[in-house]
Motif scaffolding. Structure first.
Motif, short mmCIF file in Angstrom:
data_model
loop_
_atom_site.label_atom_id
_atom_site.label_comp_id
_atom_site.label_asym_id
_atom_site.label_seq_id
_atom_site.Cartn_x
_atom_site.Cartn_y
_atom_site.Cartn_z
N LEU A 185 0.82 -1.20 0.00
CA LEU A 185 0.00 0.00 0.00
C LEU A 185 0.87 1.26 0.00
O LEU A 185 0.56 2.26 -0.67
CB LEU A 185 -0.92 0.01 1.22
N PHE A 186 1.94 1.24 0.81
CA PHE A 186 2.81 2.40 0.96
C PHE A 186 3.56 2.72 -0.34
O PHE A 186 3.69 3.88 -0.75
CB PHE A 186 3.80 2.15 2.11
N SER A 187 4.06 1.67 -0.99
CA SER A 187 4.92 1.87 -2.17
C SER A 187 4.14 2.04 -3.47
O SER A 187 4.71 2.31 -4.52
CB SER A 187 5.89 0.69 -2.30
N GLN A 188 2.82 1.84 -3.42
CA GLN A 188 2.01 1.95 -4.64
C GLN A 188 1.88 3.43 -5.02
O GLN A 188 1.39 4.26 -4.24
CB GLN A 188 0.63 1.34 -4.38
N THR A 189 2.30 3.76 -6.24
CA THR A 189 2.25 5.16 -6.71
C THR A 189 1.02 5.43 -7.58
O THR A 189 0.69 6.58 -7.85
CB THR A 189 3.52 5.50 -7.51
N ASP A 190 0.33 4.35 -8.01
CA ASP A 190 -0.91 4.51 -8.78
C ASP A 190 -2.05 4.62 -7.79
O ASP A 190 -2.40 3.65 -7.11
CB ASP A 190 -1.09 3.32 -9.70
N ILE A 191 -2.66 5.81 -7.67
CA ILE A 191 -3.64 6.06 -6.62
C ILE A 191 -4.89 5.23 -6.80
O ILE A 191 -5.49 4.77 -5.83
CB ILE A 191 -3.99 7.58 -6.54
N GLU A 192 -5.32 4.99 -8.03
CA GLU A 192 -6.52 4.19 -8.26
C GLU A 192 -6.30 2.75 -7.77
O GLU A 192 -7.15 2.17 -7.09
CB GLU A 192 -6.89 4.21 -9.75
N ALA A 193 -5.18 2.19 -8.18
CA ALA A 193 -4.86 0.81 -7.75
C ALA A 193 -4.75 0.73 -6.23
O ALA A 193 -5.16 -0.25 -5.61
CB ALA A 193 -3.56 0.36 -8.41
N ARG A 194 -4.19 1.78 -5.64
CA ARG A 194 -4.02 1.79 -4.17
C ARG A 194 -5.36 1.84 -3.46
O ARG A 194 -5.61 1.13 -2.48
CB ARG A 194 -3.16 2.99 -3.78
N LEU A 195 -6.28 2.71 -3.99
CA LEU A 195 -7.60 2.81 -3.37
C LEU A 195 -8.38 1.51 -3.49
O LEU A 195 -9.07 1.08 -2.55
CB LEU A 195 -8.38 3.96 -4.00
N VAL A 196 -8.28 0.85 -4.65
CA VAL A 196 -8.95 -0.44 -4.84
C VAL A 196 -8.41 -1.49 -3.86
O VAL A 196 -9.17 -2.28 -3.27
CB VAL A 196 -8.79 -0.91 -6.31
N ALA A 197 -7.07 -1.52 -3.67
CA ALA A 197 -6.45 -2.47 -2.73
C ALA A 197 -6.94 -2.23 -1.31
O ALA A 197 -7.20 -3.17 -0.54
CB ALA A 197 -4.93 -2.36 -2.80
N ILE A 198 -7.10 -0.91 -0.95
CA ILE A 198 -7.59 -0.59 0.40
C ILE A 198 -9.02 -1.06 0.56
O ILE A 198 -9.40 -1.61 1.62
CB ILE A 198 -7.47 0.93 0.65
N ILE A 199 -9.86 -0.87 -0.51
CA ILE A 199 -11.26 -1.34 -0.44
C ILE A 199 -11.32 -2.84 -0.23
O ILE A 199 -12.12 -3.35 0.58
CB ILE A 199 -12.01 -0.92 -1.73
N GLU A 200 -10.46 -3.62 -0.92
CA GLU A 200 -10.43 -5.08 -0.78
C GLU A 200 -10.08 -5.49 0.66
O GLU A 200 -10.70 -6.38 1.23
CB GLU A 200 -9.42 -5.67 -1.75
N ILE A 201 -9.10 -4.78 1.21
CA ILE A 201 -8.69 -5.11 2.60
C ILE A 201 -9.83 -4.82 3.57
O ILE A 201 -10.12 -5.61 4.49
CB ILE A 201 -7.42 -4.31 2.97
#
Length: 805
Positions: A185-201
């Motif tokens: 999550l920290f190293s992800q620079t693509d904000i869309e991909a990061r937000l989707v990963a947070i939603i999954e968690i």
């Protein structure tokens, strides 16, 4: 994020490695550091006014030495706001995050610093992430409702903020994720991909909370079901009880009723009625009732009593005599009386006399410890093939121990006599009432009163145990009691028993007992063969005379046990095939000899006489000493003496004074001290001046041993007569007898033990009262009578005639 006051990136920054969690740019957090490299990095940043980067160690690499790959390559760039030194070399710093950074280069030769570049988020448009942010806000709301620990303020911040990166950082900081997930999550620079990963968690966490909630509800339901089942079962029990249908308790009650029915022909009417009443009461009682277990215990105790169970072996005098002779050497009188006792019982049985088994007296074996009282009862048990029950009465003070406790008391149980029948599993065992002379009485009752009922043939067929609450027949039990001193038994109880005196064994008897019984038994007990031990008659006699002091043979058995233990060790450790034990090497096996009875002195002495005493462990030779001192005629007596013996000493002194006054004891007047005036005036002294001008000090040695009784009367009189008349007493002479004020010698008790002690001390002559000579001499062993000249005396003059030289 303001980095305008610092050098441009990429640049070299001090490196701090944190072990726990990732920090984010918006955070101000305290860091506790104890690693030397981390502390050096902090010092460098403060001294050079530099930024620092805080990275996180990988799983399993915590607190390790710095190396490439030990930590993640991303972290937070920030500054040190404050530093505080702590004990043990630790420091606390307040860190302010400013921006994310990526570590591009790390060198082992300079681990305090690393090359850092800024980590920028890829460009994005607000329209592209708005829908994702709405879904994220919705899921965060759901999670906050389920997870009570979720920060409430965070929801308000997310709702009021439209910065997607800021929102992503805020939510990432509160999620419970592993280090590897946090790094992604920290190293992800693509904000869309990061937000989707947070939603999954967040959705996974919502599912986990739902599962936990379901499990909790199921567990609670199961507990409720358990309670429900319990109440249903209780209702079923109540219904079964009302309908009379069977359950486990009913089955037990039925089994009790069957057992009672079988015992009915052998039980008394009261016993059957009481037991049946209690079984019926138990059947009506709830099994969980506190009284149910007590009642069930009572019923089981009653049904365990062996009603109707008897040893069918008929009494045989021949069998009894054979067993007694097999198990015991000597004790002829005791064996004869036991044979007579069972001869009467056998004759009554043969002639069909009604209640024959309950007739006859109760035998009581009286004697010192170790002479074979209890073992005689064992032999009777073997001969009759009946079980043996031993009831130890020593020190018993509570009457309920014999008669049983009433069932109203907590922990109530039947008395020892009923328990003895249960243990024997027969109604006619041989019951040994051990140490009946040591029964005690206190505020809880007098146990001797119970024994009156037990030992009375007219009463013991209806002995009432308080716990049972009905009479039980003890008439067919063969009671045998033992005592060390019959005088301590109450008169009423003595009246119900016949005493069989078992006196001390002579050295010759002890030798035969050792040879025929003790040595073979101890050899077998220690796993030794007869051929492996060599021990002569002289050695055994030496052990008897110099290593034991007792009336019986219990200590003698212990000595042989000690010998054979050491012999067994020799055979094992030294490989000896045969162990030789003789008078020369006996000290190697045993300690130094113990001389309890000193042999007769070879030299005749003035003021020293040998008295004979009875003790609980047999007889003893008592030396009585006296000296005279210039004085006024007083008598001082020392030693551990009882009142009777002190009175006896005063009687003896008075008797000797009378003898002097009547000129029956001649006094050498030259031994009486005179003054110069009396010498000048040539005053003629009277013999009575000898006891007027001298004080007598009478001493009985061995002060540690209490001594009492009148039988030392003639010995003390002879000692006082010797010291006043200045005449010697024969050293090989001993005596016993009570003395009256008129000089008569009265009979005493324990003559056999006393004469055996004289025999052991190698005395040549013994003076005894004439009544004892006429009455008790036949009880004295022949070897004692052969070795010892026994003379009767009637009065003190006879004693002086035999004793003074």
């Amino acid at each position: 994020m303001d980095l305008t006051n610092y050098d441009e990136f990429p640049q070299e920054l001090p490196l701090i490695i944190e072990d726990e969690v990732f920090l984010y740019p918006f955070m101000i957090a305290p860091l506790f550091l104890n690693n030397k490299t981390n502390i050096s990095a902090v010092e460098k940043a403060i001294n050079e006014n530099k930024l620092v980067i805080v990275a996180v160690s990988k799983d399993g690499q915590e607190s390790q030495e710095r190396a490439d790959g030990q930590f993640y390559d991303v972290g937070v760039i920030g500054n040190i706001m404050r530093k505080v030194s702590l004990p043990d070399g630790k420091i606390k710093v307040l860190f302010q995050g400013l921006a994310k950074g990526r570590i591009s280069q790390f060198k082992l030769d300079n681990p305090e610093v690393c090359q850092v570049e800024l980590m920028e988020t890829k460009p994005y448009s607000l329209e592209s992430v708005t829908s994702i942010l709405n879904i994220l806000r919705e899921n965060v709301g759901k999670l906050s409702k389920i997870n009570t620990k979720f920060p409430v303020d965070l929801i308000k911040t997310i709702d009021e903020n439209n910065d997607a990166v800021r929102i992503a950082d805020l939510i990432s900081s509160v999620l419970k994720v592993t280090k590897s997930q946090a790094y992604k999550l920290f190293s992800q620079t693509d904000i869309e991909a990061r937000l989707v990963a947070i939603i999954e968690i967040i959705q996974k966490e919502i599912e986990n909370f739902k599962i936990q909630k379901d499990i909790t509800q199921k567990v609670n339901s199961k507990i409720e079901k358990t309670h429900k089942d319990y109440f249903l079962k209780e209702q079923i029990k109540a219904i079964q009880q009302e309908l009379g249908t069977g359950n486990k308790k009913d089955e037990e009650v039925k089994s009790y009723s069957k057992r009672l029915k079988k015992l009915k022909p052998f039980m008394g009417k009261d016993a059957f009625k009481e037991t049946k009443k209690q079984i019926e009461k138990l059947s009506r009682m709830h099994q969980d009732s506190p009284d149910a277990s007590l009642l069930q215990t009572y019923v089981e105790q009653v049904l365990d009593i062996p009603f109707g169970q008897y040893s069918d072996e008929k009494i045989s005098v021949d069998a009894v005599e054979k067993q007694l002779n097999k198990d015991h050497y000597s004790l002829e009188k005791a064996k004869e009386r036991i044979s007579e006792y069972f001869a009467v019982k056998q004759l009554l049985e043969q002639r069909g006399v009604e209640n024959a088994k309950s007739r006859g007296t109760v035998l009581c074996f009286v004697g010192p410890p170790g002479v074979g009282k209890t073992s005689l009862a064992n032999s009777i048990s073997k001969a009759l093939k009946r079980p043996l029950v031993r009831v130890a009465l020593g020190g018993m003070e509570d009457v309920n121990e014999l008669r049983g406790h009433r069932r109203t008391y907590v922990g109530a149980m039947p008395g020892r006599l009923v328990k003895g029948l249960v243990d024997a599993k027969k109604m006619n065992p041989v019951m040994v009432l051990d140490e009946i002379d040591k029964l005690g009485a206190n505020n809880r009752g007098d146990p001797t009163a119970v024994m009156l009922e037990v030992l009375d043939p007219e009463q013991n067929h209806e002995f009432r145990d308080l716990y049972l609450n009905f009479a039980i027949d003890l008439s067919q039990v063969i009671f045998v009691s033992t005592a060390n001193d019959a005088r301590r038994i109450p008169a009423a109880l003595r009246d119900r028993m016949e005493f069989i005196e078992i006196s001390s064994y002579t050295p010759n008897e002890k030798y035969h007992i050792a040879k025929d019984y003790l040595i073979p038994q101890e050899l077998e007990k220690h796993g030794l063969k007869k051929t492996e031990i060599s021990m002569s008659q002289t050695t055994v006699e030496m052990i008897i005379s110099k290593y034991t002091r007792e009336a019986g043979v219990r200590n003698l058995r212990r000595v042989f046990s000690k010998l054979f233990r050491k012999s067994a060790k020799k055979i094992l450790s030294e490989g000896e095939s045969k162990v030789l034990i003789n008078t020369k090497n006996l000290k190697e096996f045993l300690d130094n000899p113990i001389f309890e009875i000193d042999p007769a002195d070879k030299k005749n002495m003035i003021g020293v006489a040998n008295g004979l005493a009875w003790t609980a462990v047999g007889g003893d030779v008592l030396k009585i000493e006296a000296i005279k001192l210039k004085g006024k005629g007083s008598l001082v007596v020392t030693g551990n003496l009882g009142d009777v013996m002190k009175e006896s000493s005063r009687i003896s002194y008075s008797v000797v004074k009378v003898l002097i006054d009547e000129s029956k004891l001649k006094i050498d007047l030259s031994t009486i001290p005179t003054s110069l005036k009396e010498k000048d005036e040539k005053v003629v002294l009277e013999p009575s001046e000898v006891y007027k001008r001298y004080d007598i000090h009478l001493h009985i040695p061995e002060g540690a041993t209490p001594k009492d009784g009148p039988s030392a009367g003639i010995t003390m009189a002879l000692t006082i007569a010797s010291i006043l008349s200045n005449k010697e007493i024969k050293s090989d002479l001993c005596m016993t007898g009570e003395l009256t004020l008129t000089g008569k010698v009265l009979p005493i008790g324990g003559l056999k033990e006393k004469l055996i002690a004289a025999f052991k001390a190698k005395m040549k002559k013994a003076l005894i009262p004439r009544k004892n000579y006429e009455r008790d001499l036949e009880d004295i062993p022949d070897e004692v009578k052969k070795a010892l000249e026994i003379k009767p005396v009637d009065k003190i003059e006879d004693v002086l005639k035999e004793g003074l030289i």
